[in-house]
Design an enzyme around this catalytic site. Sequence first.
Site, PDB file in Angstrom:
ATOM      1  N   SER A 193       0.842  -1.197   0.000  1.00  0.00           N
ATOM      2  CA  SER A 193       0.000   0.000   0.000  1.00  0.00           C
ATOM      3  C   SER A 193       0.872   1.240   0.000  1.00  0.00           C
ATOM      4  O   SER A 193       1.926   1.265   0.656  1.00  0.00           O
ATOM      5  CB  SER A 193      -0.911   0.008   1.228  1.00  0.00           C
ATOM      6  OG  SER A 193      -1.604   1.244   1.324  1.00  0.00           O
TER       7      SER A 193
ATOM      8  N   TYR B  39      -2.883  -1.099  10.062  1.00  0.00           N
ATOM      9  CA  TYR B  39      -2.831  -1.265   8.615  1.00  0.00           C
ATOM     10  C   TYR B  39      -1.531  -0.679   8.067  1.00  0.00           C
ATOM     11  O   TYR B  39      -0.794  -1.340   7.333  1.00  0.00           O
ATOM     12  CB  TYR B  39      -4.032  -0.587   7.960  1.00  0.00           C
ATOM     13  CG  TYR B  39      -4.042  -0.701   6.453  1.00  0.00           C
ATOM     14  CD1 TYR B  39      -4.386  -1.904   5.837  1.00  0.00           C
ATOM     15  CD2 TYR B  39      -3.708   0.379   5.642  1.00  0.00           C
ATOM     16  CE1 TYR B  39      -4.393  -2.019   4.449  1.00  0.00           C
ATOM     17  CE2 TYR B  39      -3.709   0.274   4.263  1.00  0.00           C
ATOM     18  CZ  TYR B  39      -4.059  -0.935   3.674  1.00  0.00           C
ATOM     19  OH  TYR B  39      -4.059  -1.054   2.306  1.00  0.00           O
TER      20      TYR B  39
END
Length: 279
Positions: free
Chosen positions: A154, A167
Site C-alpha cells: 500500500s 494497517y
Amino acid sequence: MTGQRPVDGSPDRAADGPPVALVAGASSGIGAAVARRLAARGSAVALVGRREAALKEVAESIRTVGGTALPLALDLAEPGAPARAVAAAEAGLGPVGVLVCSAGAIRLAGVHETEERHWERQLRINLTVPFLLARQVLPGMRERGSGWIVTIGSGVGCEVVAGSGGYGVSKHAVHRLTELIHEENRDHGVRAVTVAPGWVSTRLAARPSDLGVPDEQVLDAQDIADTVAWLLDRPARMSVGPLIRVEPSASRAAAGTAMTRHLTSSRDRGAGPAAKETP
C-alpha cells in the site's frame, strides 16, 4: 487451455507454458482481477479466500474463457491454513511458480484507539499470512531455480499517515519482508516484489464520491492486475523493484491524503471507521 504464451524464453516459465499461480484474497477486488489476468496469460490459478460462493464465481469467469481455476475456500488467518492452501494448489494444479498475496484487512484508528484484537488481526492477515505462504513455496522455487512472489502492499505503508494504525504498520512491514525475500533468493532464480497501490476503487477503500473525487481519477483493480502481469513479463535477467508504487495521477486522489480526509470525515460524523477485510 487457451491463453497468451511467453515469447522471451525466460527460465521462470514452465517448459509447457506459464507457471501455476496461487492468488490469496482472490474472491474480489485486486485479487480477483489479478487471478483473471494471470489466467488470461495462460497460468492455471488457485484462488484462495474465505467466501466460497464468490470464489466459485471468479473461477467460473476464468473457465468460461478457456482458463483453468481451482477455488480453495480457506480463512488464511487460521492456524495451518496457508500450508493447506499451498498443498491443495500443488496437488490440484502442480508446483506453484507465482505467489500473489492480496488478502488484506484494514481498520483505521489512532494507536491509542486501536484494540489489541484489531491490531493482531491486521498483522496476521497483512504480514504473517504472506510470510507463511512464502515459506511454503520458497523451497520448491529455489530447487527449480525460478519463481515469483508478489505482495500487494500500500502507498500508505510508504508514508506516515496519522490514523493508519495497524494497517499502515503491517503494510510497511510486508514491504520489508518482500525486500528480504528478494535479497535472499535472487541468486536462486526467485524474484520478489511489492506492488504498493495508492487509492484503488475496491470494497476496502473509501468511495471516491464520499470525498468529492471523480471515479475516473481513482485507480481500479485492473490497473494493479496489469502491473503484476507486466512484472511477470520481465526477462529473468531483470530485477524490478522490489517496491513499485502505483498511484493515481491526480494529487487529490493520493493515498495518504485520501485516508486522512476519510478519517476526518468519519470522526466529524461521530462514526468510527469500519473494519474491512478482503474476503
